[in-house]
Design a protein around this motif. Structure first.
Motif, mmCIF file in Angstrom:
data_model
loop_
_atom_site.group_PDB
_atom_site.id
_atom_site.type_symbol
_atom_site.label_atom_id
_atom_site.label_comp_id
_atom_site.label_asym_id
_atom_site.label_seq_id
_atom_site.Cartn_x
_atom_site.Cartn_y
_atom_site.Cartn_z
ATOM 1 N N UNK A 56 30.518 23.002 29.029
ATOM 2 C CA UNK A 56 30.101 22.756 27.648
ATOM 3 C C UNK A 56 30.183 23.999 26.768
ATOM 4 N N UNK A 57 30.469 25.154 27.353
ATOM 5 C CA UNK A 57 30.410 26.418 26.617
ATOM 6 C C UNK A 57 31.450 26.467 25.503
ATOM 7 N N UNK A 58 31.003 26.908 24.331
ATOM 8 C CA UNK A 58 31.906 27.046 23.184
ATOM 9 C C UNK A 58 32.322 28.488 22.947
ATOM 10 N N UNK A 59 31.770 29.405 23.726
ATOM 11 C CA UNK A 59 32.025 30.827 23.563
ATOM 12 C C UNK A 59 32.568 31.372 24.876
ATOM 13 N N UNK A 60 33.584 32.220 24.805
ATOM 14 C CA UNK A 60 34.262 32.679 26.010
ATOM 15 C C UNK A 60 33.343 33.496 26.907
ATOM 16 N N UNK A 61 32.436 34.269 26.317
ATOM 17 C CA UNK A 61 31.511 35.038 27.143
ATOM 18 C C UNK A 61 30.416 34.142 27.709
ATOM 19 N N UNK A 62 30.088 33.090 26.994
ATOM 20 C CA UNK A 62 29.158 32.094 27.530
ATOM 21 C C UNK A 62 29.770 31.429 28.760
ATOM 22 N N UNK A 63 31.065 31.145 28.709
ATOM 23 C CA UNK A 63 31.778 30.617 29.879
ATOM 24 C C UNK A 63 31.629 31.578 31.047
ATOM 25 N N UNK A 64 31.809 32.871 30.764
ATOM 26 C CA UNK A 64 31.743 33.869 31.835
ATOM 27 C C UNK A 64 30.351 33.938 32.453
ATOM 28 N N UNK A 65 29.322 33.839 31.652
ATOM 29 C CA UNK A 65 27.957 33.894 32.190
ATOM 30 C C UNK A 65 27.688 32.716 33.124
ATOM 31 N N UNK A 66 28.066 31.523 32.693
ATOM 32 C CA UNK A 66 27.880 30.355 33.559
ATOM 33 C C UNK A 66 28.832 30.404 34.754
ATOM 34 N N UNK A 67 29.990 30.991 34.555
ATOM 35 C CA UNK A 67 30.954 31.192 35.645
ATOM 36 C C UNK A 67 30.305 31.998 36.773
ATOM 37 N N UNK A 68 29.636 33.062 36.415
ATOM 38 C CA UNK A 68 28.966 33.894 37.412
ATOM 39 C C UNK A 68 27.765 33.170 38.017
ATOM 40 N N UNK A 69 27.072 32.378 37.206
ATOM 41 C CA UNK A 69 25.932 31.619 37.716
ATOM 42 C C UNK A 69 26.382 30.557 38.714
ATOM 43 N N UNK A 70 27.548 29.971 38.473
ATOM 44 C CA UNK A 70 28.136 29.048 39.454
ATOM 45 C C UNK A 70 28.387 29.771 40.764
ATOM 46 N N UNK A 71 28.893 31.008 40.671
ATOM 47 C CA UNK A 71 29.127 31.793 41.879
ATOM 48 C C UNK A 71 27.851 32.092 42.644
ATOM 49 N N UNK A 72 26.788 32.420 41.915
ATOM 50 C CA UNK A 72 25.498 32.701 42.560
ATOM 51 C C UNK A 72 24.944 31.454 43.243
ATOM 52 N N UNK A 73 24.978 30.327 42.540
ATOM 53 C CA UNK A 73 24.416 29.103 43.118
ATOM 54 C C UNK A 73 25.236 28.619 44.306
ATOM 55 N N UNK B 298 32.618 34.338 50.277
ATOM 56 C CA UNK B 298 32.904 33.607 49.041
ATOM 57 C C UNK B 298 32.489 34.431 47.824
ATOM 58 N N UNK B 299 31.332 35.045 47.907
ATOM 59 C CA UNK B 299 30.807 35.808 46.780
ATOM 60 C C UNK B 299 31.674 37.024 46.486
ATOM 61 N N UNK B 300 32.069 37.754 47.537
ATOM 62 C CA UNK B 300 32.829 38.994 47.348
ATOM 63 C C UNK B 300 34.241 38.702 46.856
#
Length: 642
Positions: A142-159, A180-182
Motif C-alpha cells: 500500500x506504500x505510496x512513498x519509496x522510502x515507506x516501501x523500504x521500511x516495510x520491506x525491512x519489516x517483512x524481512x524481520x518478521x 535468510x536475514x543475511x
C-alpha cells in the motif's frame, strides 16, 4: 470519487493483534490467540474484498482507465520542500490485487494453523508473528512513498526471520533464519542505494511523482539521470539494476536464492504464507510498481528477463532431484517467480504490448492460490506421517482423500493443465515470451514441462508409489485444516476464469483476451507427456528413478547438491572474505581504531594526573594561586607601561 480511507484498517487490524498477542498473549490469551488472530484477519479480508469491488466495479475506472488514488497521506519526515518520507496509501490495480492475495492467503494460513499448531507452547507468539508479517506485507503493497516501501520491506524481512526461526531450540531453524536475514540484507543494500539514486535525480521519494518525472523524456529530471553515468553506464541503469537486486534477493532469484530452501525449517503454514504466496513475490511487485520507469531502460529489462528465465530453469532442474517435499515446493516457487520476472522483462508499457506485465500479475495471482494449497497440503501430509521425506510416504490417497484431491488439483494447476488456474496465466506468459524473445520462449516451454514432471513426481511419490504402512489413527487433520484445502482447491480451479486482462494491466486500460487454443497445443502436449513420464517412473515402486539418476550421472549429482551453490558461498566467505577482508579489517579495528581511542584515553589520564593538583580542594592553595596571579599581572602591567 468515493472515500477509500477505510482501507487503513486492513493493515492496522493485524498490527493491533500483533501488539495484543505479543504483549498479553502468553498470559491472557494462551488458548484463544488463534481465534483472535483469525477473526482479525477475517475482518481485514472482508474489507479487502469490499475495496476491490468498489475499485474495480464502482468508481476506480475513469474514461476506460483505472486510476491511481492516494487514499491517505501523512508527511512524516520532510527533508526539503520536494523530498519527504510520507506515510501514504496508494490504490491502483496491482495494490488492490495484492491486498486480496495477502489477506486471503493469510486468512487460510491462520485457519489451517488452528489445527496444525495446536498444543504448541508458543502458540500465542506464533500468531503474533503471523500478524506482524501480514501487517508488514500489507504496508509494503500500500506504500505510496519509496522510502515507506523500504521500511516495510525491512519489516517483512524481520518478521520472516522470526517465523523461520520459530523453533529457536532447533539449530537448523536458527541457521536458516540467519541465512535468510543475511542474504536478503546484502540485496537490500542494493535496493537502498537504488532508491537514493532515483530520488536524487527525480527530486522526490513519492512513487507517482517519481514515475511521472522519470518517464517524461523531455523533462530535465529524465535528461539528467539518463546522461549522468558511472563506468560508462547511465545512472538510470544503475539505479534500476540496484533496485532489481533488492527485488531479486527477496524473490529468491539467482544467485541470491540460497536462503529459500533452508527457510523451509519454519512451520509449514509459514512456508505457505511467506515463501509461496506473499513475501517472495515482493520483488515481482516492486518491479511492477516501478515498471513505467523500468520500461524506459531496455538494458535493465534484459537483465530482468534473463535472470528470471535462468532462475526458472535452474530451480526446475534442482526440484527434479530433491527428496524433501517442502524443498521441492521451495524450488518450485523459485521457478514460478522466475516466470513472473521474465514476463515483466519481455513486456512493454503501453497497450497490447503490455501483455507480459498483465501475464506476470495474473500468474502472481493464480500462483498464490495453488502454491499455498500445495504447501498446506504438504503440511497435512507431514502432520500425518511425521516426516518431510518422500521415502517415508506413498499410498496415502486412501488415508487422506481430501488432501489427495486438493493436492492433485494444485498439481494440475501449476502444471498448466486446462481448465485449472495455472493454465490461463502460464499461457499468457508463454504468449508474451513467444512474441518478444524466442530463446526465452524455448526456455519457458522446457521449464513448463519440467514443472509438470517434478510436481507429479511429488504427487505420485506421496499418494501412490507403494502401499502405505501408516495407520489412519488420527485422521488427516482437524476441520480447520481441511477447510482451507477445500476453499483453496476451489480457487485453484476457478480463479483462472477471471478476465484478468480487463482489470490489471501495464497502463490501466483493458487488454483483449489472448488465449489461443492452437498456441496452447505445444505446451499442453509437452506437459501431458511430462506427467505420463512421471507416472511411469513414480506411480508404482520400481527401479526406473535409480536408473535415470545413474544415466544422468554427474548432472543428477550436481542438481541434487543444488549445483554446489551453498559450498561456493561458503568458500567465498570462509576462504576469501574472512581471511582477506575480515581479518585485516578486524586488525585495523582492534589495533588502529581501538588503539587510537586507547591512546587518547591514556593521554587524558596522564594529563589529569599532572593537573589534578590545581583542583586539590585546599582554600589556602587557591588563595596562593590567586595572589600569585595578581602579582604576575601587576609585573606584566608595569613592564608594558614602561
Amino acid at each position: 470519487m468515493s472515500n477509500y480511507s477505510y482501507i487503513v484498517w486492513i493493515p492496522l487490524l493485524p498490527l493491533a493483534i500483533f501488539l495484543v498477542l505479543g504483549i498479553f498473549g502468553k498470559k491472557y490469551f494462551k488458548n484463544t490467540s488463534g481465534i483472535i488472530g483469525t477473526l482479525a484477519l477475517l475482518a481485514s479480508t472482508v474489507i479487502s474484498f469490499i475495496a476491490a469491488h468498489q475499485y474495480f466495479f464502482v468508481d476506480g475506472k475513469v474514461n476506460g482507465v483505472y486510476q491511481k488514488i492516494i487514499a491517505f497521506k501523512y508527511t512524516w519526515l520532510a527533508f526539503s520542500p520536494n523530498v519527504s518520507i510520507d506515510m501514504g496509501i496508494i490504490i491502483d490495480p496491482i495494490s488492490i490485487m495484492m491486498l486480496v492475495v495477502v489477506t486471503f492467503v493469510s486468512l487460510m494460513v491462520h485457519v489451517f494453523s488452528l489445527g496444525y499448531m495446536k498444543g504448541e507452547v508458543r502458540f500465542a507468539t506464533y500468531y503474533a508473528f503471523l500478524s506482524l508479517f501480514t501487517f508488514s506485507m500489507l504496508g509494503l503493497v500500500l506504500s505510496s512513498n519509496l522510502f515507506q516501501v523500504y521500511m516495510f520491506w525491512e519489516l517483512v524481512g524481520v518478521s520472516s526471520f522470526l517465523l523461520i526461526g520459530y523453533y529457536f531450540d532447533k539449530p537448523s531453524a536458527v541457521a536458516a533464519s540467519k541465512k535468510a536475514f543475511i542474504v536478503t540484507r546484502f540485496a537490500d543494500l542494493g535496493f537502498l542505494i537504488g532508491i537514493l539514486i532515483l530520488a536524487f535525480y527525480s527530486g522526490t521519494l513519492d512513487i507517482n511523482t517519481l514515475i511521472e518525472r522519470l518517464t517524461a523524456v523531455q523533462s530535465t529530471h529524465f535528461t539528467s539521470i539518463a546522461t549522468a553515468g558511472f563506468l560508462g553506464v547511465s545512472m538510470l541503469t544503475w539505479g534500476l539494476t540496484l533496485i532489481f537486486i533488492g527485488g531479486a534477493g527477496k524473490s529468491a532469484m539467482f544467485p541470491l536464492h540460497i536462503w529459500l530452501p533452508d527457510a523451509m525449517e519454519g512451520p509449514t503454514p509459514v512456508s505457505a504464507l511467506i515463501h509461496a504466496a506473499t513475501m517472495v513475490v515482493a520483488g515481482v511487485y516492486l518491479v511492477a510498481r516501478l515498471f513505467p520507469v523500468f520500461s524506459m531502460d531496455a538494458s535493465v529489462l534484459t537483465i530482468v528477463t534473463y535472470v528470471g528465465a535462468f532462475s526458472a530453469l535452474l530451480a526446475a532442474v534442482i526440484a527434479c532431484t530433491q527428496t524433501d517435499i517442502k524443498r521441492v515446493l521451495a524450488y518450485s516457487t523459485m521457478s514460478q517467480i522466475g516466470y513472473m520476472m521474465f514476463a515483466l522483462g519481455v513486456s512493454k508499457q503501453v497497450g497490447e504490448n503490455g501483455l507480459g506485465f498483465m501475464a506476470s500479475m495474473f500468474h502472481l495471482f493464480t500462483h498464490a492460490f495453488f502454491k499455498s494449497l500445495l504447501f498446506l497440503g504438504a503440511g497435512a501430509v507431514i502432520h500425518f506421517v511425521h516426516s518431510n521425506e518422500m521415502k517415508d510416504m506413498g499410498g496415502l490417497r486412501k488415508l487422506m482423500p481430501i488432501t489427495h484431491i486438493a493436492f492433485l488439483i494444485a498439481c494440475l494447476a501449476i502444471a498448466g493443465i486446462p481448465p485449472f488456474a495455472g493454465f490461463f496465466s502460464k499461457e499468457e506468459i508463454l504468449m508474451a515470451a513467444f512474441h518478444s524473445n524466442k530463446i526465452i520462449y524455448g526456455v519457458a516451454l522446457f521449464t513448463a514441462a519440467l514443472t509438470a514432471f517434478y510436481m507429479f513426481r511429488l504427487y505420485f511419490s506421496i499418494f501412490w508409489s507403494k502401499e502405505s504402512h501408516h495407520h489412519n489413527s488420527h485422521g488427516e487433520g482437524t476441520v480447520s485444516m481441511k477447510l482451507p484445502l477445500i476453499i483453496l482447491a476451489c480457487c485453484a480451479v476457478g480463479v483462472g476464469f477471471i478476465p484478468f486482462s480487463h482489470f490489471v494491466t501495464a497502463d490501466g486500460s483493458a487488454l483483449e483476451t489472448h488465449t489461443d487454443m492452437l498456441f496452447s497445443i505445444a505446451p499442453v502436449t509437452l506437459t501431458i507427456l511430462a506427467i505420463l513420464l512421471a507416472a511411469a517412473m513414480y506411480k508404482n515402486e520400481n527401479d526406473k528413478p535409480a536408473k535415470a539418476a545413474a544415466a544422468f550421472g554427474a548432472l543428477y549429482k550436481a542438481a541434487s547438491r543444488k549445483f554446489y551453490m551453498d559450498e561456493l558461498y561458503l568458500f567465498i566467505t570462509k576462504k576469501i572474505i574472512f581471511p582477506l577482508i575480515g581479518r585485516p579489517v578486524a586488525w585495523v579495528d582492534k589495533n588502529i581504531v581501538d588503539g587510537l581511542m586507547n591512546l587518547l584515553a591514556t593521554i587524558t589520564a596522564k594529563m589529569s594526573v599532572l593537573i589534578k593538583g590545581l583542583q586539590s580542594g585546599k582554600v589556602q592553595s587557591y588563595a596562593l594561586y590567586f595572589f600569585g596571579g595578581i602579582a604576575a599581572l601587576a609585573v606584566l602591567f608595569i613592564y608594558l607601561w614602561k
